[in-house]
Write a protein that holds these residues in place. Sequence first.
Motif, PDB file in Angstrom:
ATOM      1  N   GLU A  39     -10.444   6.916  -0.951  1.00  0.00           N
ATOM      2  CA  GLU A  39     -10.719   8.233  -0.362  1.00  0.00           C
ATOM      3  C   GLU A  39      -9.625   8.614   0.638  1.00  0.00           C
ATOM      4  N   TRP A  40      -9.239   7.663   1.483  1.00  0.00           N
ATOM      5  CA  TRP A  40      -8.171   7.934   2.455  1.00  0.00           C
ATOM      6  C   TRP A  40      -6.859   8.253   1.752  1.00  0.00           C
ATOM      7  N   PHE A  41      -6.511   7.466   0.735  1.00  0.00           N
ATOM      8  CA  PHE A  41      -5.247   7.709   0.029  1.00  0.00           C
ATOM      9  C   PHE A  41      -5.266   9.038  -0.725  1.00  0.00           C
ATOM     10  N   ASP A  42      -6.440   9.446  -1.216  1.00  0.00           N
ATOM     11  CA  ASP A  42      -6.544  10.740  -1.904  1.00  0.00           C
ATOM     12  C   ASP A  42      -6.475  11.895  -0.911  1.00  0.00           C
ATOM     13  N   TRP A  74       1.989   8.550   5.571  1.00  0.00           N
ATOM     14  CA  TRP A  74       2.274   7.126   5.751  1.00  0.00           C
ATOM     15  C   TRP A  74       0.983   6.318   5.781  1.00  0.00           C
ATOM     16  N   THR A  75       0.006   6.721   4.999  1.00  0.00           N
ATOM     17  CA  THR A  75      -1.288   6.069   4.967  1.00  0.00           C
ATOM     18  C   THR A  75      -1.147   4.644   4.459  1.00  0.00           C
ATOM     19  N   GLU A  76      -1.847   3.720   5.118  1.00  0.00           N
ATOM     20  CA  GLU A  76      -1.834   2.337   4.663  1.00  0.00           C
ATOM     21  C   GLU A  76      -3.046   1.591   5.204  1.00  0.00           C
ATOM     22  N   VAL A  77      -3.389   0.497   4.533  1.00  0.00           N
ATOM     23  CA  VAL A  77      -4.381  -0.430   5.049  1.00  0.00           C
ATOM     24  C   VAL A  77      -3.617  -1.302   6.036  1.00  0.00           C
ATOM     25  N   GLU A  78      -3.882  -1.113   7.309  1.00  0.00           N
ATOM     26  CA  GLU A  78      -3.114  -1.810   8.335  1.00  0.00           C
ATOM     27  C   GLU A  78      -3.480  -3.286   8.410  1.00  0.00           C
ATOM     28  N   SER A  79      -4.775  -3.597   8.320  1.00  0.00           N
ATOM     29  CA  SER A  79      -5.209  -4.991   8.336  1.00  0.00           C
ATOM     30  C   SER A  79      -6.568  -5.081   7.660  1.00  0.00           C
ATOM     31  N   TRP A  80      -6.875  -6.276   7.167  1.00  0.00           N
ATOM     32  CA  TRP A  80      -8.193  -6.490   6.566  1.00  0.00           C
ATOM     33  C   TRP A  80      -8.538  -7.958   6.614  1.00  0.00           C
ATOM     34  N   ARG A  81      -9.858  -8.240   6.538  1.00  0.00           N
ATOM     35  CA  ARG A  81     -10.336  -9.611   6.478  1.00  0.00           C
ATOM     36  C   ARG A  81     -11.725  -9.618   5.856  1.00  0.00           C
ATOM     37  N   GLN A  82     -12.074 -10.717   5.249  1.00  0.00           N
ATOM     38  CA  GLN A  82     -13.390 -10.868   4.646  1.00  0.00           C
ATOM     39  C   GLN A  82     -14.330 -11.463   5.685  1.00  0.00           C
ATOM     40  N   VAL A  83     -15.486 -10.852   5.842  1.00  0.00           N
ATOM     41  CA  VAL A  83     -16.489 -11.342   6.787  1.00  0.00           C
ATOM     42  C   VAL A  83     -17.835 -11.455   6.079  1.00  0.00           C
ATOM     43  N   ASP A  84     -18.660 -12.376   6.529  1.00  0.00           N
ATOM     44  CA  ASP A  84     -20.033 -12.527   6.023  1.00  0.00           C
ATOM     45  C   ASP A  84     -20.208 -12.206   4.552  1.00  0.00           C
ATOM     46  N   GLY A  85     -19.833 -13.113   3.711  1.00  0.00           N
ATOM     47  CA  GLY A  85     -20.048 -12.943   2.274  1.00  0.00           C
ATOM     48  C   GLY A  85     -19.028 -12.023   1.650  1.00  0.00           C
ATOM     49  N   ASP A  86     -19.512 -10.917   1.124  1.00  0.00           N
ATOM     50  CA  ASP A  86     -18.639 -10.010   0.383  1.00  0.00           C
ATOM     51  C   ASP A  86     -18.277  -8.760   1.181  1.00  0.00           C
ATOM     52  N   ARG A  87     -18.427  -8.788   2.492  1.00  0.00           N
ATOM     53  CA  ARG A  87     -18.090  -7.627   3.320  1.00  0.00           C
ATOM     54  C   ARG A  87     -16.626  -7.713   3.740  1.00  0.00           C
ATOM     55  N   ILE A  88     -15.984  -6.561   3.803  1.00  0.00           N
ATOM     56  CA  ILE A  88     -14.580  -6.472   4.179  1.00  0.00           C
ATOM     57  C   ILE A  88     -14.471  -5.605   5.430  1.00  0.00           C
ATOM     58  N   GLU A  89     -13.807  -6.142   6.443  1.00  0.00           N
ATOM     59  CA  GLU A  89     -13.496  -5.359   7.641  1.00  0.00           C
ATOM     60  C   GLU A  89     -12.031  -4.971   7.535  1.00  0.00           C
ATOM     61  N   PHE A  90     -11.745  -3.674   7.621  1.00  0.00           N
ATOM     62  CA  PHE A  90     -10.369  -3.233   7.462  1.00  0.00           C
ATOM     63  C   PHE A  90     -10.075  -2.024   8.328  1.00  0.00           C
ATOM     64  N   THR A  91      -8.812  -1.857   8.645  1.00  0.00           N
ATOM     65  CA  THR A  91      -8.356  -0.734   9.453  1.00  0.00           C
ATOM     66  C   THR A  91      -7.388   0.097   8.633  1.00  0.00           C
ATOM     67  N   MET A  92      -7.693   1.384   8.533  1.00  0.00           N
ATOM     68  CA  MET A  92      -6.816   2.341   7.857  1.00  0.00           C
ATOM     69  C   MET A  92      -5.976   3.041   8.919  1.00  0.00           C
ATOM     70  N   ARG A  93      -4.735   3.330   8.568  1.00  0.00           N
ATOM     71  CA  ARG A  93      -3.816   3.974   9.503  1.00  0.00           C
ATOM     72  C   ARG A  93      -3.114   5.118   8.793  1.00  0.00           C
ATOM     73  N   ARG A  94      -2.915   6.225   9.508  1.00  0.00           N
ATOM     74  CA  ARG A  94      -2.187   7.375   8.973  1.00  0.00           C
ATOM     75  C   ARG A  94      -1.608   8.187  10.114  1.00  0.00           C
ATOM     76  N   LEU A  95      -0.653   9.034   9.777  1.00  0.00           N
ATOM     77  CA  LEU A  95      -0.140   9.979  10.755  1.00  0.00           C
ATOM     78  C   LEU A  95      -1.158  11.090  10.934  1.00  0.00           C
TER      79      LEU A  95
END
Length: 86
Positions: free
Chosen positions: A50-53, A61-82
């Motif tokens: 959705e962010w990239f679209d 300059w949209t990108e996934v700045e960082s991500w990590r897997q937490v508690d099973g199948d959950r993903i914590e991630f930070t999106m960055r853009r101008l």
Amino acid sequence: MMKIPGPPPFDGLKQRIFQYRQENPAGRKNDFVRETFCLSRPEARAKAREWFDTFPKAAYWTEVESWRQVDGDRIEFTMRRLPSAD
């Protein structure tokens, strides 16, 4: 013998640093907009898509700045853009 001169005065540099800090408060690191999410894997993929679209990489300059897997199948991630030009 010739005396070796000491270091130059740093008054000009100190003044420039002071001016820069006055014009650019410490709370504002840069001009990127960041948002952090913690979603299931399929939802995380959908949110990133959705962010990239919405904010194409070439323009924002949209990108996934960082991500990590937490508690099973959950993903914590930070999106960055101008920020938007609107």
